[in-house]
Design an enzyme around this catalytic site. Sequence first.
Site, PDB file in Angstrom:
ATOM      1  N   SER A  51       0.833  -1.213   0.000  1.00  0.00           N
ATOM      2  CA  SER A  51       0.000   0.000   0.000  1.00  0.00           C
ATOM      3  C   SER A  51       0.866   1.260   0.000  1.00  0.00           C
ATOM      4  O   SER A  51       0.441   2.317  -0.497  1.00  0.00           O
ATOM      5  CB  SER A  51      -0.928   0.011   1.220  1.00  0.00           C
ATOM      6  N   HIS A 142      -4.913  -6.373  13.746  1.00  0.00           N
ATOM      7  CA  HIS A 142      -6.368  -6.548  13.824  1.00  0.00           C
ATOM      8  C   HIS A 142      -6.841  -7.143  15.144  1.00  0.00           C
ATOM      9  O   HIS A 142      -8.020  -7.478  15.283  1.00  0.00           O
ATOM     10  CB  HIS A 142      -6.855  -7.399  12.652  1.00  0.00           C
TER      11      HIS A 142
HETATM   12  N1  SAH Z   1      -0.571  -2.124   4.363  1.00  0.00           N
HETATM   13  C1  SAH Z   1       0.013  -3.429   4.156  1.00  0.00           C
HETATM   14  C2  SAH Z   1      -0.500  -4.483   5.102  1.00  0.00           C
HETATM   15  C3  SAH Z   1      -0.269  -4.228   6.558  1.00  0.00           C
HETATM   16  S1  SAH Z   1      -0.391  -5.699   7.518  1.00  0.00           S
HETATM   17  C4  SAH Z   1      -0.167  -3.872   2.702  1.00  0.00           C
HETATM   18  O1  SAH Z   1      -0.613  -3.085   1.867  1.00  0.00           O
HETATM   19  O2  SAH Z   1       0.146  -5.023   2.394  1.00  0.00           O
HETATM   20  C5  SAH Z   1      -0.351  -5.065   9.134  1.00  0.00           C
HETATM   21  C6  SAH Z   1       0.996  -4.562   9.600  1.00  0.00           C
HETATM   22  O3  SAH Z   1       0.792  -3.944  10.862  1.00  0.00           O
HETATM   23  C7  SAH Z   1       2.075  -5.635   9.811  1.00  0.00           C
HETATM   24  O4  SAH Z   1       3.189  -5.371   9.004  1.00  0.00           O
HETATM   25  C8  SAH Z   1       2.431  -5.530  11.306  1.00  0.00           C
HETATM   26  O5  SAH Z   1       3.816  -5.658  11.577  1.00  0.00           O
HETATM   27  C9  SAH Z   1       1.958  -4.139  11.645  1.00  0.00           C
HETATM   28  N2  SAH Z   1       1.591  -3.974  13.052  1.00  0.00           N
HETATM   29  C10 SAH Z   1       0.684  -4.696  13.762  1.00  0.00           C
HETATM   30  N3  SAH Z   1       0.602  -4.238  15.016  1.00  0.00           N
HETATM   31  C11 SAH Z   1       1.493  -3.204  15.117  1.00  0.00           C
HETATM   32  C12 SAH Z   1       1.864  -2.319  16.173  1.00  0.00           C
HETATM   33  N4  SAH Z   1       1.305  -2.376  17.378  1.00  0.00           N
HETATM   34  N5  SAH Z   1       2.815  -1.396  15.909  1.00  0.00           N
HETATM   35  C13 SAH Z   1       3.395  -1.300  14.685  1.00  0.00           C
HETATM   36  N6  SAH Z   1       3.053  -2.105  13.648  1.00  0.00           N
HETATM   37  C14 SAH Z   1       2.119  -3.037  13.865  1.00  0.00           C
HETATM   38 MG    MG Z   2      -5.278  -4.465   5.355  1.00  0.00          MG
END
Ligand code: SAH
Ligand code: MG
Length: 210
Positions: A51, A142
């Site tokens: 993204s 999530h």
């Molecule tokens: N935007 C991405 C998908 C993100 S997946 C795309 O387009 O593919 C969710 C991400 O959130 C993961 O990389 C995970 O490491 C991060 N994440 C989850 N909890 C987090 C937190 N508390 N602090 C920082 N990053 C976090």
């Molecule tokens: Mg997503």
Amino acid sequence: MLDSNLRTIALSVKGFMPEHEGDALFDAAMSACKALPGVPMVEVGSYCGRSTVWLGAVAKALDVVLYAVDHHGGSEENQAGWEWHDPEVVNEHGRIDTLPFFRETIRRAELTESVRECVGDSHEIGRGWLQQVALCFIDGGHARDVARGDYLAWTPHVARGGTLAIHDVFERPEDGGQAPYEEIYLPAVQSGKFVEVSRCGSLRVLRREA
Ligand code: SAH
Ligand code: MG
């Protein structure tokens, strides 16, 4: 529109952003940054930078900075044994580390001048954040507490007239996990500060009005 070279890169990167939702995010970011010139954007949850390519392209075109926040250790649902686990992002110490993938994506996309990596816990970074943002895109963990923490830490930084974009919002439990809907989308709308302006797939685009 994302240029075709960047589109090829975005679609080749590991991640969870469908093409049409990436395009909708791009449009939302363009409008947000045109409404608030020079004001930066934040992405919460970058993973391997998929993204980030859509948002980074907007940042580059409009000469603003995109801060890409992620601890790069993966969400709960990315850990071994969970549905969204990918063994290719596990490092030699047996831990998920998407930072090298993220860096490679940004380098290939020639976005290093426009995208700042912010590596760490999104709640901690958000709590210490000082600048207003034109667009905050929340696509982090999530788990309920993680989603709620992102709402609390980041939505105060969205400038008035700015945009809050939320990914993986599913109104119906049969379509997907409820945390982004119940812990981010609903609280934002119910706060009276944000109104929905558009949606595409599981992407919700809200504008801050108060
Ligand atoms: N935007 C991405 C998908 C993100 S997946 C795309 O387009 O593919 C969710 C991400 O959130 C993961 O990389 C995970 O490491 C991060 N994440 C989850 N909890 C987090 C937190 N508390 N602090 C920082 N990053 C976090
Ligand atoms: Mg997503």
